[in-house]
Write an enzyme that holds these catalytic residues in place. Structure first.
Site, PDB file in Angstrom:
ATOM      1  N   LYS A   1      -1.656  -1.486  -1.794  1.00  0.00           N
ATOM      2  CA  LYS A   1      -0.753  -1.007  -0.738  1.00  0.00           C
ATOM      3  C   LYS A   1      -1.249  -1.472   0.638  1.00  0.00           C
ATOM      4  O   LYS A   1      -2.427  -1.289   0.961  1.00  0.00           O
ATOM      5  CB  LYS A   1      -0.712   0.531  -0.776  1.00  0.00           C
ATOM      6  CG  LYS A   1       0.177   1.121   0.300  1.00  0.00           C
ATOM      7  CD  LYS A   1      -0.214   2.541   0.689  1.00  0.00           C
ATOM      8  CE  LYS A   1       0.225   2.792   2.104  1.00  0.00           C
ATOM      9  NZ  LYS A   1      -0.226   3.961   2.773  1.00  0.00           N
TER      10      LYS A   1
ATOM     11  N   LYS B   1      -7.435   8.424  -0.400  1.00  0.00           N
ATOM     12  CA  LYS B   1      -8.258   8.130   0.781  1.00  0.00           C
ATOM     13  C   LYS B   1      -9.731   8.403   0.510  1.00  0.00           C
ATOM     14  O   LYS B   1     -10.596   7.629   0.921  1.00  0.00           O
ATOM     15  CB  LYS B   1      -7.757   8.928   1.994  1.00  0.00           C
ATOM     16  CG  LYS B   1      -6.400   8.401   2.460  1.00  0.00           C
ATOM     17  CD  LYS B   1      -5.978   8.885   3.822  1.00  0.00           C
ATOM     18  CE  LYS B   1      -4.678   8.180   4.186  1.00  0.00           C
ATOM     19  NZ  LYS B   1      -4.336   8.254   5.577  1.00  0.00           N
TER      20      LYS B   1
ATOM     21  N   LYS C   1      -3.162   0.463   7.259  1.00  0.00           N
ATOM     22  CA  LYS C   1      -3.866   0.164   8.518  1.00  0.00           C
ATOM     23  C   LYS C   1      -5.367   0.184   8.319  1.00  0.00           C
ATOM     24  O   LYS C   1      -6.093  -0.621   8.860  1.00  0.00           O
ATOM     25  CB  LYS C   1      -3.492   1.205   9.580  1.00  0.00           C
ATOM     26  CG  LYS C   1      -2.123   1.047  10.160  1.00  0.00           C
ATOM     27  CD  LYS C   1      -1.896   2.147  11.169  1.00  0.00           C
ATOM     28  CE  LYS C   1      -0.703   2.986  10.817  1.00  0.00           C
ATOM     29  NZ  LYS C   1      -1.013   4.240  10.102  1.00  0.00           N
TER      30      LYS C   1
HETATM   31  N1  AQP Z   1       2.545  -0.440   2.524  1.00  0.00           N
HETATM   32  C1  AQP Z   1       3.565   0.300   2.939  1.00  0.00           C
HETATM   33  N2  AQP Z   1       4.818   0.067   2.467  1.00  0.00           N
HETATM   34  C2  AQP Z   1       5.878   0.815   2.915  1.00  0.00           C
HETATM   35  N3  AQP Z   1       5.766   1.804   3.829  1.00  0.00           N
HETATM   36  C3  AQP Z   1       4.541   2.058   4.311  1.00  0.00           C
HETATM   37  N4  AQP Z   1       4.090   2.950   5.206  1.00  0.00           N
HETATM   38  C4  AQP Z   1       2.751   2.806   5.363  1.00  0.00           C
HETATM   39  N5  AQP Z   1       2.303   1.814   4.573  1.00  0.00           N
HETATM   40  C5  AQP Z   1       3.383   1.330   3.903  1.00  0.00           C
HETATM   41  C6  AQP Z   1       4.942   3.898   5.915  1.00  0.00           C
HETATM   42  O1  AQP Z   1       4.654   3.783   7.302  1.00  0.00           O
HETATM   43  C7  AQP Z   1       4.605   5.085   7.891  1.00  0.00           C
HETATM   44  C8  AQP Z   1       3.202   5.226   8.445  1.00  0.00           C
HETATM   45  O2  AQP Z   1       2.666   6.435   8.202  1.00  0.00           O
HETATM   46  P1  AQP Z   1       1.196   6.877   8.567  1.00  0.00           P
HETATM   47  O3  AQP Z   1       0.578   5.985   9.543  1.00  0.00           O
HETATM   48  O4  AQP Z   1       1.294   8.291   8.966  1.00  0.00           O
HETATM   49  O5  AQP Z   1       0.405   6.878   7.204  1.00  0.00           O
HETATM   50  P2  AQP Z   1       0.201   5.936   6.018  1.00  0.00           P
HETATM   51  O6  AQP Z   1       1.359   6.003   5.092  1.00  0.00           O
HETATM   52  O7  AQP Z   1      -1.088   6.381   5.412  1.00  0.00           O
HETATM   53  O8  AQP Z   1       0.107   4.489   6.665  1.00  0.00           O
HETATM   54  P3  AQP Z   1      -1.040   3.448   6.539  1.00  0.00           P
HETATM   55  O9  AQP Z   1      -0.617   2.225   7.226  1.00  0.00           O
HETATM   56  O10 AQP Z   1      -1.463   3.343   5.110  1.00  0.00           O
HETATM   57  O11 AQP Z   1      -2.191   4.100   7.402  1.00  0.00           O
HETATM   58  P4  AQP Z   1      -3.630   4.597   7.014  1.00  0.00           P
HETATM   59  O12 AQP Z   1      -4.400   3.357   6.643  1.00  0.00           O
HETATM   60  O13 AQP Z   1      -4.170   5.245   8.228  1.00  0.00           O
HETATM   61  O14 AQP Z   1      -3.509   5.538   5.860  1.00  0.00           O
HETATM   62  C9  AQP Z   1       4.973   6.076   6.777  1.00  0.00           C
HETATM   63  O15 AQP Z   1       6.357   6.359   6.775  1.00  0.00           O
HETATM   64  C10 AQP Z   1       4.576   5.335   5.535  1.00  0.00           C
HETATM   65  O16 AQP Z   1       5.270   5.760   4.392  1.00  0.00           O
END
Ligand code: AQP
Length: 329
Positions: A194, A111, A197
């Site tokens: 990956k 990040k 969001k």
């Molecule tokens: N690309 C992905 N493929 C599979 N699983 C994914 N997850 C997120 N992106 C993928 C899973 O969705 C859940 C969301 O968790 P989160 O919002 O707490 O954090 P994250 O993993 O950091 O999700 P994002 O979408 O990438 O958000 P941001 O951009 O805020 O960091 C988890 O179970 C994650 O594994």
């Protein structure tokens, strides 16, 4: 009945990666498990600095959970900031967490490399995540592969805490199991990285039809012409398709065959993108309709969250009594 805990940050619109990596598992588990699913609002503050946007995103994640098919009569949905006991627990866990463990957390480095400010909150967010989990005594934690390290940190902190304050007959925490879906590969975004969001590379299954098609047509490909054979495993379009439909699904097998075809029977990437567009429209047809109804019924959303928080607090009260007593408070 086994208990399940998971959550998603309201850091933006949910995307196909969140659905395939996490929500799909919640939907399967809710029938025969006691499922707690929360909206990780405190966590979102590590990246979100706009209060109105955060308020909107929090609400939207709840609506999307319900639209995807989470059933509040079968699972408890709540907001993290409605159960502030997790912050107290995070402090107690932080006191047994070696700093070196946070130094090793890869999502922090990812990040920061993407330009997110290196705050203390972002650095220690795996400890708050451990508190989210351990506060409800779950047996299983279903997450996508990128969160595997954090669940392992949670297990380690539970064991450290048990070692410091419990004994073999009376551990303070249950050590929960990690659950990844069978095909645990991360879903790539339109740029091949990956899907995230906050990286602006997501595909939102609730987009209107026209922008959704446009978004899918944006997926980056190589420049192989239709007549040349292609390896589906190297294609972002195919990776997303397989994550959504399932690797063994007939449609995925058929698409893989189309990738390998050559000459006059060969396939251009436009055809693969069209297949993905149709799959998304088909998979989320009911969810898209449900979402429109849910958006028009805010009192229902309030009631779901009230009941969910009550159920979560009832469990957390017992856990916190046990933890406070164990440390001498
Ligand atoms: N690309 C992905 N493929 C599979 N699983 C994914 N997850 C997120 N992106 C993928 C899973 O969705 C859940 C969301 O968790 P989160 O919002 O707490 O954090 P994250 O993993 O950091 O999700 P994002 O979408 O990438 O958000 P941001 O951009 O805020 O960091 C988890 O179970 C994650 O594994």
């Amino acid at each position: 009945m086994k208990r399940v805990l998971s959550g998603i940050q309201p850091s933006g619109q949910l995307h196909l990666g969140n659905y395939a990596g996490a929500v799909q598992q919640f939907l399967e588990l809710q029938h025969d498990h006691e499922v707690f699913v929360f909206v990780a609002s405190y966590h979102a503050l590590t990246t979100s600095k706009d209060p109105d946007e955060l308020r909107h995103n929090i609400r939207q994640v709840v609506i999307d959970y319900l639209a995807f098919g989470l059933d509040p009569s079968q699972c408890h949905i709540y907001l993290q900031h409605d159960v502030p006991a997790v912050c107290e627990l995070a402090w107690l866990l932080g006191c047994v967490c070696p700093k070196s463990q946070m130094d090793k957390a890869t999502t922090y480095k990812d990040k920061v490399a993407k330009g997110i400010p290196a705050s203390v909150g972002l650095f220690t967010y795996p400890v708050l995540q451990a508190a989210d989990i351990l506060a409800v005594d779950p047996d299983v934690v279903p997450v996508g592969a990128d969160q595997q390290q954090h669940v392992e940190i949670t297990r380690d902190l539970a064991q450290r805490f048990n070692h410091a304050y419990g004994n073999d007959d009376r551990p303070v925490f249950k050590v929960p199991e990690l659950m990844l879906r069978q095909d645990s590969a991360l879903v790539p975004g339109v740029d091949g990285q990956k899907m995230s969001k906050s990286y602006g590379n997501g595909i939102d299954p609730f987009m209107d039809e026209k922008p959704l098609r446009k978004r899918i047509m944006k997926i980056v490909t190589d420049s192989k012409p239709p007549e040349e054979t292609k390896d589906p495993e190297e294609s972002t379009i195919f990776q997303i398709f397989a994550a959504l439909a399932g690797r063994d699904d007939g449609r995925t097998v058929k698409l893989a065959e189309r990738y390998r075809a050559t000459g006059e029977h060969g396939m251009g990437y436009g055809e693969a993108k069209q297949a993905l567009f149709e799959l998304v429209m088909d998979t989320f047809a009911d969810a898209r309709n449900r979402r429109v109804e849910l958006m028009a019924d805010p009192t229902h959303i309030d009631a779901v969250l009230r009941d969910g928080a009550e159920a979560a607090r009832a469990v957390m009260d017992g856990v916190m009594r046990r933890v406070r007593s164990a440390v001498g408070l």
